[in-house]
Design a protein around this motif. Structure first.
Motif, PDB file in Angstrom:
ATOM      1  N   VAL A 158       0.851  -1.188   0.000  1.00 54.70           N
ATOM      2  CA  VAL A 158       0.000   0.000   0.000  1.00 54.70           C
ATOM      3  C   VAL A 158       0.887   1.239   0.000  1.00 54.70           C
ATOM      4  O   VAL A 158       1.703   1.424   0.903  1.00 54.70           O
ATOM      5  CB  VAL A 158      -0.926  -0.007   1.240  1.00 54.70           C
ATOM      6  CG1 VAL A 158      -1.763   1.263   1.290  1.00 54.70           C
ATOM      7  CG2 VAL A 158      -1.822  -1.237   1.223  1.00 54.70           C
ATOM      8  N   ASP A 159       0.733   2.091  -1.025  1.00 52.13           N
ATOM      9  CA  ASP A 159       1.578   3.280  -1.170  1.00 52.13           C
ATOM     10  C   ASP A 159       0.770   4.541  -0.906  1.00 52.13           C
ATOM     11  O   ASP A 159      -0.065   4.945  -1.717  1.00 52.13           O
ATOM     12  CB  ASP A 159       2.196   3.322  -2.571  1.00 52.13           C
ATOM     13  CG  ASP A 159       3.353   4.312  -2.666  1.00 52.13           C
ATOM     14  OD1 ASP A 159       3.228   5.419  -2.118  1.00 52.13           O
ATOM     15  OD2 ASP A 159       4.374   3.984  -3.289  1.00 52.13           O
ATOM     16  N   LEU A 160       1.053   5.167   0.232  1.00 50.88           N
ATOM     17  CA  LEU A 160       0.365   6.404   0.621  1.00 50.88           C
ATOM     18  C   LEU A 160       0.713   7.551  -0.317  1.00 50.88           C
ATOM     19  O   LEU A 160      -0.115   8.432  -0.573  1.00 50.88           O
ATOM     20  CB  LEU A 160       0.729   6.750   2.065  1.00 50.88           C
ATOM     21  CG  LEU A 160       0.116   7.996   2.695  1.00 50.88           C
ATOM     22  CD1 LEU A 160      -0.122   7.773   4.190  1.00 50.88           C
ATOM     23  CD2 LEU A 160       0.985   9.242   2.501  1.00 50.88           C
ATOM     24  N   GLY A 161       1.937   7.570  -0.838  1.00 57.94           N
ATOM     25  CA  GLY A 161       2.374   8.681  -1.669  1.00 57.94           C
ATOM     26  C   GLY A 161       1.779   8.697  -3.053  1.00 57.94           C
ATOM     27  O   GLY A 161       1.535   9.765  -3.628  1.00 57.94           O
ATOM     28  N   THR A 162       1.531   7.506  -3.621  1.00 56.51           N
ATOM     29  CA  THR A 162       1.062   7.417  -5.007  1.00 56.51           C
ATOM     30  C   THR A 162      -0.404   7.000  -5.117  1.00 56.51           C
ATOM     31  O   THR A 162      -0.907   6.842  -6.238  1.00 56.51           O
ATOM     32  CB  THR A 162       1.918   6.410  -5.792  1.00 56.51           C
ATOM     33  OG1 THR A 162       1.740   5.101  -5.244  1.00 56.51           O
ATOM     34  CG2 THR A 162       3.394   6.781  -5.731  1.00 56.51           C
ATOM     35  N   ASP A 163      -1.082   6.826  -3.979  1.00 58.35           N
ATOM     36  CA  ASP A 163      -2.495   6.414  -3.966  1.00 58.35           C
ATOM     37  C   ASP A 163      -2.702   5.076  -4.655  1.00 58.35           C
ATOM     38  O   ASP A 163      -3.688   4.861  -5.363  1.00 58.35           O
ATOM     39  CB  ASP A 163      -3.392   7.477  -4.628  1.00 58.35           C
ATOM     40  CG  ASP A 163      -3.456   8.768  -3.838  1.00 58.35           C
ATOM     41  OD1 ASP A 163      -3.574   8.712  -2.600  1.00 58.35           O
ATOM     42  OD2 ASP A 163      -3.394   9.857  -4.457  1.00 58.35           O
ATOM     43  N   GLU A 164      -1.769   4.128  -4.435  1.00 57.96           N
ATOM     44  CA  GLU A 164      -1.834   2.839  -5.128  1.00 57.96           C
ATOM     45  C   GLU A 164      -1.813   1.660  -4.164  1.00 57.96           C
ATOM     46  O   GLU A 164      -1.253   1.748  -3.073  1.00 57.96           O
ATOM     47  CB  GLU A 164      -0.638   2.690  -6.077  1.00 57.96           C
ATOM     48  CG  GLU A 164      -0.642   3.655  -7.243  1.00 57.96           C
ATOM     49  CD  GLU A 164       0.642   3.554  -8.045  1.00 57.96           C
ATOM     50  OE1 GLU A 164       0.540   3.431  -9.281  1.00 57.96           O
ATOM     51  OE2 GLU A 164       1.730   3.597  -7.442  1.00 57.96           O
ATOM     52  N   VAL A 165      -2.384   0.564  -4.619  1.00 59.03           N
ATOM     53  CA  VAL A 165      -2.221  -0.742  -3.997  1.00 59.03           C
ATOM     54  C   VAL A 165      -1.616  -1.657  -5.063  1.00 59.03           C
ATOM     55  O   VAL A 165      -2.184  -1.804  -6.146  1.00 59.03           O
ATOM     56  CB  VAL A 165      -3.554  -1.316  -3.485  1.00 59.03           C
ATOM     57  CG1 VAL A 165      -3.343  -2.688  -2.871  1.00 59.03           C
ATOM     58  CG2 VAL A 165      -4.194  -0.372  -2.476  1.00 59.03           C
ATOM     59  N   ALA A 180      -0.488  -6.570 -10.541  1.00 55.02           N
ATOM     60  CA  ALA A 180      -1.660  -5.697 -10.637  1.00 55.02           C
ATOM     61  C   ALA A 180      -1.445  -4.419  -9.831  1.00 55.02           C
ATOM     62  O   ALA A 180      -0.667  -4.409  -8.863  1.00 55.02           O
ATOM     63  CB  ALA A 180      -2.913  -6.418 -10.133  1.00 55.02           C
ATOM     64  N   ARG A 181      -2.145  -3.350 -10.251  1.00 51.96           N
ATOM     65  CA  ARG A 181      -2.143  -2.095  -9.506  1.00 51.96           C
ATOM     66  C   ARG A 181      -3.566  -1.551  -9.416  1.00 51.96           C
ATOM     67  O   ARG A 181      -4.291  -1.534 -10.413  1.00 51.96           O
ATOM     68  CB  ARG A 181      -1.266  -1.036 -10.177  1.00 51.96           C
ATOM     69  CG  ARG A 181       0.213  -1.265  -9.976  1.00 51.96           C
ATOM     70  CD  ARG A 181       1.024  -0.048 -10.365  1.00 51.96           C
ATOM     71  NE  ARG A 181       2.442  -0.357 -10.205  1.00 51.96           N
ATOM     72  CZ  ARG A 181       3.329   0.459  -9.677  1.00 51.96           C
ATOM     73  NH1 ARG A 181       2.951   1.671  -9.273  1.00 51.96           N
ATOM     74  NH2 ARG A 181       4.590   0.097  -9.562  1.00 51.96           N
ATOM     75  N   TYR A 182      -3.926  -1.117  -8.219  1.00 48.71           N
ATOM     76  CA  TYR A 182      -5.200  -0.435  -8.002  1.00 48.71           C
ATOM     77  C   TYR A 182      -4.907   1.019  -7.683  1.00 48.71           C
ATOM     78  O   TYR A 182      -4.032   1.329  -6.860  1.00 48.71           O
ATOM     79  CB  TYR A 182      -5.968  -1.083  -6.836  1.00 48.71           C
ATOM     80  CG  TYR A 182      -7.137  -0.253  -6.351  1.00 48.71           C
ATOM     81  CD1 TYR A 182      -8.356  -0.275  -7.030  1.00 48.71           C
ATOM     82  CD2 TYR A 182      -7.021   0.562  -5.233  1.00 48.71           C
ATOM     83  CE1 TYR A 182      -9.424   0.504  -6.591  1.00 48.71           C
ATOM     84  CE2 TYR A 182      -8.083   1.327  -4.782  1.00 48.71           C
ATOM     85  CZ  TYR A 182      -9.279   1.301  -5.468  1.00 48.71           C
ATOM     86  OH  TYR A 182     -10.332   2.067  -5.040  1.00 48.71           O
ATOM     87  N   GLU A 183      -5.634   1.929  -8.319  1.00 50.57           N
ATOM     88  CA  GLU A 183      -5.476   3.351  -8.059  1.00 50.57           C
ATOM     89  C   GLU A 183      -6.680   3.863  -7.288  1.00 50.57           C
ATOM     90  O   GLU A 183      -7.813   3.806  -7.767  1.00 50.57           O
ATOM     91  CB  GLU A 183      -5.326   4.130  -9.368  1.00 50.57           C
ATOM     92  CG  GLU A 183      -4.012   3.884 -10.078  1.00 50.57           C
ATOM     93  CD  GLU A 183      -3.789   4.854 -11.225  1.00 50.57           C
ATOM     94  OE1 GLU A 183      -4.468   5.903 -11.256  1.00 50.57           O
ATOM     95  OE2 GLU A 183      -2.943   4.565 -12.080  1.00 50.57           O
ATOM     96  N   ALA A 184      -6.418   4.366  -6.064  1.00 53.59           N
ATOM     97  CA  ALA A 184      -7.465   5.004  -5.276  1.00 53.59           C
ATOM     98  C   ALA A 184      -7.705   6.414  -5.811  1.00 53.59           C
ATOM     99  O   ALA A 184      -6.949   6.904  -6.656  1.00 53.59           O
ATOM    100  CB  ALA A 184      -7.058   5.052  -3.807  1.00 53.59           C
ATOM    101  N   ILE A 185      -8.735   7.067  -5.317  1.00 55.52           N
ATOM    102  CA  ILE A 185      -8.970   8.451  -5.726  1.00 55.52           C
ATOM    103  C   ILE A 185      -7.783   9.311  -5.299  1.00 55.52           C
ATOM    104  O   ILE A 185      -7.116   9.031  -4.308  1.00 55.52           O
ATOM    105  CB  ILE A 185     -10.277   9.008  -5.124  1.00 55.52           C
ATOM    106  CG1 ILE A 185     -10.243   8.950  -3.596  1.00 55.52           C
ATOM    107  CG2 ILE A 185     -11.483   8.284  -5.678  1.00 55.52           C
ATOM    108  CD1 ILE A 185     -11.402   9.665  -2.927  1.00 55.52           C
ATOM    109  N   ALA A 186      -7.511  10.356  -6.067  1.00 51.97           N
ATOM    110  CA  ALA A 186      -6.352  11.211  -5.813  1.00 51.97           C
ATOM    111  C   ALA A 186      -6.440  11.814  -4.416  1.00 51.97           C
ATOM    112  O   ALA A 186      -7.479  12.368  -4.026  1.00 51.97           O
ATOM    113  CB  ALA A 186      -6.281  12.316  -6.859  1.00 51.97           C
TER     114      ALA A 186
END
Length: 343
Positions: A158-165, A180-186
């Motif tokens: 989980v990357d807090l800086g890039t909003d990714e899982v 795989a990569r999941y992008e959370a809302i900005a």
């Protein structure tokens, strides 16, 4: 009555000297007998293996990394340390099946994979470097805050800086392959993730947004799909808050998240087989800056260290409603961050 033993990881910026241990009475919910068991600099996170080795965040001069100790001895006996130049890890996870340890570095934006050797010490096997940024001031670079296993034994970071899982396949030797990569809302600022009992859903906590999202997990390819999001704090809270940790009851019916700033535990009721959540309680931690927390082995209590007020709070948990009730608030642990039940 069963008396459990509990470990506390801490910051050592003020009076703390390292890792502390205490006893916990599972009938009364009372902590007692705090004692220093391992001296270290800012051991903010630790993880225990089934072989009773403790893998502990440590800072030594300009080096940061993972110290390995024998948790059967008091004080803990150091077995080894894997230290490299730079900051310390934010999270450590243990893969018992493959005998691996994962460490993620918030300030470096990296995930490291180690093989556990016969004596419990670690050998570095792989390192993943993420890049990117997000819209908030705290998101100037990649900041991986969590790396641990999915229910089907993949690794999720989980990357807090890039909003990714980011999801990885893990080889037996510890090598990582991104799938795989999941992008959370900005600006979501994801910090921790936990899964439903059946592994079909994941709960992603946003530190910067104070939001909890429900994601559908696809075992075929390791991908995630957003289903819904709910706030961890009331809508009229305007001061700073940083959501921190997630705990899911073993029956999958309730989720607990910590709020640093609002200084509460948020309690969510889970419905629709894990796909929906509803905030049902915000209860004060009777202190300031709760990060990690833990359910006791019987899940009758939730134990919460408060970093800035040097106290630990214990709540009784109603197994039917999921709601919490205060039972202890003045147990002293300096700069408490991480809590782990040993037995």
């Amino acid at each position: 009555m069963t008396v459990h033993h509990v470990l506390f990881g801490t910051y050592t910026k003020k009076t703390s000297k390292g890792v502390y241990e205490a006893t916990f009475d599972d009938q009364t919910g009372q902590l007692a007998n705090a004692a220093l068991v391992y001296e270290a600099t800012n051991p903010t996170y630790l993880a225990l293996s089934k072989a009773n080795k403790a893998y502990i965040v440590d800072k030594r001069d300009n080096l940061g990394g993972v110290a390995v100790t024998d948790n059967a001895k008091r004080p803990m006996a150091e077995i080894g340390a894997n230290m490299t130049e730079g900051s310390t890890p934010a999270y450590i996870g243990v893969d018992e099946d493959r005998q691996l340890v994962f460490a993620c570095y918030y300030h470096r934006g990296t995930v490291e994979s180690y093989k556990i050797l016969a004596n419990g010490s670690l050998e570095l096997k792989d390192r993943f470097q993420n890049t990117g940024s997000g819209p908030r001031p705290e998101q100037a670079t990649a900041h991986i805050h969590f790396a641990n296993l999915t229910p089907d034994k993949r690794l999720v970071a989980v990357d807090l800086g890039t909003d990714e899982v980011i999801t990885f396949d893990v080889q037996e030797d510890g090598k990582l392959k991104e799938i795989a990569r999941y992008e959370a809302i900005a600006g979501f600022g994801p910090r921790h993730i936990r899964f439903s009992k059946d592994g079909e859903y994941a709960y992603l906590l946003g530190e910067l947004s104070s939001l909890l999202s429900v994601l559908k997990y696809n075992e075929e390819d390791g991908s995630f799909e957003h289903l819904m999001t709910a706030p961890t704090i009331p809508s009229d809270w305007d001061d700073h808050n940083g959501a921190a940790a997630i705990r899911v009851s073993s029956d999958g019916r309730f989720i607990y998240t910590s709020n640093r700033g609002h200084d509460t535990i948020a309690v969510f009721k889970v419905s629709n087989l894990g796909a929906e959540i509803e905030l049902i309680q915000n209860i004060s931690v009777e202190g300031s800056f709760p990060r990690d927390m833990a359910l006791d082995p019987e899940e009758k209590f939730l134990v919460v260290p408060n970093q800035e007020t040097d106290n630990v709070t214990v709540f009784a948990r109603d197994e039917e409603s999921g709601e919490l009730r205060l039972v202890q608030k003045d147990f002293a642990i300096p700069e408490g961050v991480r809590i782990a039940f040993e037995d």
